[in-house]
Design an enzyme around this catalytic site. Sequence first.
Site, PDB file in Angstrom:
ATOM      1  N   LYS A 130      21.467  -2.278 -20.767  1.00 39.82           N
ATOM      2  CA  LYS A 130      20.048  -2.062 -20.519  1.00 39.82           C
ATOM      3  C   LYS A 130      19.132  -3.104 -21.140  1.00 39.82           C
ATOM      4  CE  LYS A 130      18.464   1.899 -19.546  1.00 39.82           C
ATOM      5  NZ  LYS A 130      17.549   2.208 -18.471  1.00 39.82           N
ATOM      6  N   THR A 164       0.897  -1.160   0.000  1.00 34.99           N
ATOM      7  CA  THR A 164       0.000   0.000   0.000  1.00 34.99           C
ATOM      8  C   THR A 164       0.931   1.205   0.000  1.00 34.99           C
ATOM      9  OG1 THR A 164      -0.119   0.256   2.405  1.00 34.99           O
ATOM     10  CG2 THR A 164      -1.728  -1.214   1.421  1.00 34.99           C
ATOM     11  N   HIS A 165       0.523   2.259  -0.650  1.00 39.98           N
ATOM     12  CA  HIS A 165       1.369   3.457  -0.795  1.00 39.98           C
ATOM     13  C   HIS A 165       2.733   3.113  -1.396  1.00 39.98           C
ATOM     14  CE1 HIS A 165      -1.544   5.391   1.976  1.00 39.98           C
ATOM     15  NE2 HIS A 165      -1.491   4.237   2.581  1.00 39.98           N
ATOM     16  N   GLU A 189       5.506  -0.131 -21.262  1.00 45.79           N
ATOM     17  CA  GLU A 189       5.522   1.341 -21.210  1.00 45.79           C
ATOM     18  C   GLU A 189       4.671   1.937 -22.326  1.00 45.79           C
ATOM     19  OE1 GLU A 189       9.952   2.122 -19.260  1.00 45.79           O
ATOM     20  OE2 GLU A 189       9.645   2.396 -21.404  1.00 45.79           O
ATOM     21  N   SER A 202      19.110  -0.480 -25.285  1.00 48.16           N
ATOM     22  CA  SER A 202      19.416   0.933 -25.425  1.00 48.16           C
ATOM     23  C   SER A 202      20.492   1.085 -26.489  1.00 48.16           C
ATOM     24  CB  SER A 202      19.921   1.484 -24.090  1.00 48.16           C
ATOM     25  OG  SER A 202      20.727   2.614 -24.307  1.00 48.16           O
ATOM     26  N   ASN A 225      15.094  -2.880 -21.424  1.00 52.95           N
ATOM     27  CA  ASN A 225      14.008  -1.950 -21.108  1.00 52.95           C
ATOM     28  C   ASN A 225      12.625  -2.556 -21.338  1.00 52.95           C
ATOM     29  OD1 ASN A 225      15.745   0.134 -20.380  1.00 52.95           O
ATOM     30  ND2 ASN A 225      15.940   0.844 -22.501  1.00 52.95           N
ATOM     31  N   TYR A 273     -30.116  14.415 -36.712  1.00 51.60           N
ATOM     32  CA  TYR A 273     -28.778  14.228 -37.280  1.00 51.60           C
ATOM     33  C   TYR A 273     -28.141  15.574 -37.632  1.00 51.60           C
ATOM     34  CZ  TYR A 273     -24.876  12.895 -40.208  1.00 51.60           C
ATOM     35  OH  TYR A 273     -23.611  12.757 -40.719  1.00 51.60           O
ATOM     36  N   GLN A 309     -20.506  12.712 -37.881  1.00 53.30           N
ATOM     37  CA  GLN A 309     -19.541  11.957 -38.696  1.00 53.30           C
ATOM     38  C   GLN A 309     -18.211  11.795 -37.945  1.00 53.30           C
ATOM     39  OE1 GLN A 309     -19.396  12.418 -43.084  1.00 53.30           O
ATOM     40  NE2 GLN A 309     -17.395  13.323 -42.756  1.00 53.30           N
TER      41      GLN A 309
END
Length: 459
Positions: A281, A153-154, A288, A275, A283, A315, A320
């Site tokens: 890296k 939590t938090h 994301e 990367s 990723n 209408y 449209q």
Amino acid sequence: MKLWEGRFDAPTAKNADMFNDSLPFDCRLWAVDIAASIAHATMLGSCGIITEQESKLICDGLNSIADDIAAGKLEIEGAEDIHSFVENKLVERIGEAGKKLHTARSRNDQVATDFRLYARNAFDCLTESLAWLVDSLCLKASEGLKLIMPGYTHLRKAQPMCAGHFFNAYSEMFLRDMDRVRASRDRANVMPLGSGALAGTSYPIDRDLTCELLEFDMPCENSLDGVSDRDFVAEFLFDCSMIMSHLSRLCEDIILYSTEEFGYFEIADEYSTGSSIMPQKKNPDIPELMRGKTGRVYGHLMALLTTIKAIPLAYNKDLQEDKEGFFDAEKQTINCLNIMAEMLPSIKLNKKRMAKAAEAEFCCATDVADYLAKKGVPFRTAHGVTGRIVRRCIETGRTLQNMSAEDYRQFAPEFGDDICDVVKGKSCAEARSSFGGASPESVKQNLKSIKRRLKKYVD
Ligand code: ARG
């Protein structure tokens, strides 16, 4: 040829035409437009509004157009919209009889009908992709039945739980989405055809027949509403937005849990990127990007709500603008659902890291307080005692696991020797056996129920 050129002396300016045309995007309505026209022509013939012969000619002509488009032999171009395109082609192919197709019909009820037919299928595609995703989540949940991880939590470690609980939580969200999609589909499945331009028609049409042919639940009961209602578009976009919101939360958790800092999950190479400058890296571009696309789908919902908010009955051409956002939301949402369903099984769960983290940062403190409370100490008092234990541990660099029973007793005499078993991640998770709780047994029951509810949609 314009369907309405009779009243005009001069042709529309080229730029005005380009601005006005919807063919570049409503071309994808060709199949539903032809299906609705075949139902309409069949009804016109059966009611004697045109002859049976004319009706047959029209239906055969429409079928030949559909065949040619499907086979890639007929390109959709050179008209204002898909409705004009199909009608022009029909007249080109069968002559005079083709000019009778539009009897007792307007493009206003035509486009509203086409779009609902299209939306009906889009709702079904959402359901299918959601079912695949929940199936993948169930797979991970059963894998997680034997694993313990910390719950948060938090974004601070809170309590140990069976790892399956995490995946089941997302299944619950997506099952709710499935219920919502079904309800929206049901509300959308009402037929505007027969509403005419706005006020119905003076021809003796049979709306029940077209309704049956097109498998709508019923014809709409008010023609003004029938041609101008786009609630079903807003609902579709909301359903997509809610799905994207759930996906985005899942992405966020996957991104966090797969960092070096957490290390609970490992995204497979097949769904990771590198990367261009930092050779080390790996990723999480896929989750994301999915998280990023959420904004775009919400945007389509806001755009549509804004477009329809002050449209006078019935209408107006503003309507449209209902299509492009819908098509994009449909494509993005289904794509994201499918990629998530495909990627999930390849995510590795790091048993050791999760188990270790489940005991770190005093994750088992609630259970220490509960231990005392179960021995008769009022919970608030027990909470205070445990808080002091935690504080002392922080000061002295100890953990709840390396304190002896004797150490615990210095804080309260109620502590028995069994307190050392209570502060294990596994026992804390197992203790939460309430209905809907995080114990392996409760999680197993939850998973069983999820699979049962999912089955409702796949059979
Ligand atoms: N392309 C139009 C749309 O998508 C079709 C309906 C046109 N009706 C009209 N009265 N101009 O809304």
